[in-house]
Design a protein around this motif. Structure first.
Motif, PDB file in Angstrom:
ATOM      1  N   SER A 141       1.524   2.612  -3.426  1.00  0.00           N
ATOM      2  CA  SER A 141       0.427   3.378  -4.022  1.00  0.00           C
ATOM      3  C   SER A 141       0.317   4.768  -3.391  1.00  0.00           C
ATOM      4  O   SER A 141       0.051   5.746  -4.088  1.00  0.00           O
ATOM      5  CB  SER A 141      -0.902   2.623  -3.910  1.00  0.00           C
ATOM      6  OG  SER A 141      -1.283   2.437  -2.574  1.00  0.00           O
TER       7      SER A 141
ATOM      8  N   PHE B 282       0.830  -1.202   0.000  1.00  0.00           N
ATOM      9  CA  PHE B 282       0.000   0.000   0.000  1.00  0.00           C
ATOM     10  C   PHE B 282       0.869   1.258   0.000  1.00  0.00           C
ATOM     11  O   PHE B 282       0.498   2.273  -0.582  1.00  0.00           O
ATOM     12  CB  PHE B 282      -0.938   0.017   1.202  1.00  0.00           C
ATOM     13  CG  PHE B 282      -2.111  -0.920   1.078  1.00  0.00           C
ATOM     14  CD1 PHE B 282      -2.825  -1.036  -0.112  1.00  0.00           C
ATOM     15  CD2 PHE B 282      -2.523  -1.682   2.156  1.00  0.00           C
ATOM     16  CE1 PHE B 282      -3.914  -1.885  -0.226  1.00  0.00           C
ATOM     17  CE2 PHE B 282      -3.612  -2.533   2.061  1.00  0.00           C
ATOM     18  CZ  PHE B 282      -4.308  -2.638   0.864  1.00  0.00           C
TER      19      PHE B 282
ATOM     20  N   LEU C  70      -5.026   0.243   4.423  1.00  0.00           N
ATOM     21  CA  LEU C  70      -4.867   1.324   3.448  1.00  0.00           C
ATOM     22  C   LEU C  70      -5.527   2.608   3.931  1.00  0.00           C
ATOM     23  O   LEU C  70      -4.926   3.681   3.870  1.00  0.00           O
ATOM     24  CB  LEU C  70      -5.457   0.921   2.092  1.00  0.00           C
ATOM     25  CG  LEU C  70      -5.459   2.031   1.036  1.00  0.00           C
ATOM     26  CD1 LEU C  70      -4.041   2.486   0.709  1.00  0.00           C
ATOM     27  CD2 LEU C  70      -6.196   1.586  -0.216  1.00  0.00           C
TER      28      LEU C  70
ATOM     29  N   THR D 166      -9.436  -1.134  -1.668  1.00  0.00           N
ATOM     30  CA  THR D 166      -9.660   0.125  -0.959  1.00  0.00           C
ATOM     31  C   THR D 166     -10.546  -0.047   0.276  1.00  0.00           C
ATOM     32  O   THR D 166     -10.680   0.872   1.066  1.00  0.00           O
ATOM     33  CB  THR D 166     -10.267   1.187  -1.896  1.00  0.00           C
ATOM     34  OG1 THR D 166     -11.568   0.766  -2.311  1.00  0.00           O
ATOM     35  CG2 THR D 166      -9.370   1.419  -3.100  1.00  0.00           C
TER      36      THR D 166
END
Length: 172
Positions: free
Chosen positions: A125, A122, A158, A153
């Protein structure tokens, strides 16, 4: 399942304008599943069963990993909505080990385990997202809405990382 994309959009007077995009074609839910298999499930199997010949044969190693990925995805999804998950396999789900003993899974996974395993993925990203913001002279504060799309998500790992590093995600 296999990509990550970020898009910076400005909406003004009902007009939507894409300001910037970035992504990684090799970063997605499949990476999460593989990490769960590699860092949670395979260590359990290696600790409890003799599987050297299974791992040394490319076909049987691939078959075992693919079978474990099915359960790995269940773990990922379950821990998006609860604090722990009990992994218990059914008879016949996995092959026999080198001594003829059937491989069975019976262990628990917690959100802490998921933070350890999924956090680094994560983070990639989040770093891409922060780079898009930086290129546009933004930090998380002026963002009106951070909208998440896709299965991963739902992960509290996250969402907490985003809240700490960028801003609270809009989950409405």
């Amino acid at each position: 399942g296999g990509t990550f994309d970020v898009c910076l959009v400005n909406v003004e007077d009902g007009i939507m304008q894409v300001k910037d995009t970035e992504g990684d074609n090799w970063l997605g839910g499949k990476n999460l599943d593989n990490a769960i298999v590699d860092e949670i499930m395979m260590p359990y199997v290696k600790e409890n069963y003799k599987i050297d010949s299974l791992l040394n044969d490319e076909l049987t190693s691939t078959l075992l990993r693919e079978a474990l990925k099915v359960e790995g995805e269940k773990i990922k999804i379950a821990l998006s909505f609860s604090d722990s998950y009990d992994v218990i396999s059914d008879i016949g789900d996995y092959p026999d080990d080198d001594e003829g003993e059937e491989i069975e899974l019976d262990f628990s996974v917690t959100k802490k385990d998921m933070q350890r395993v999924l956090g680094p993925i994560f983070q990639k990203s989040i770093d891409i997202t922060k780079e898009v913001l930086k290129r546009n002279n933004l930090d998380g504060k002026p963002i009106q809405s951070l909208i998440l799309v896709g299965g991963p998500t739902f992960s509290p790992v996250l969402r907490n990382m985003l809240k700490e590093q960028i801003c609270q995600a809009d989950t409405s």
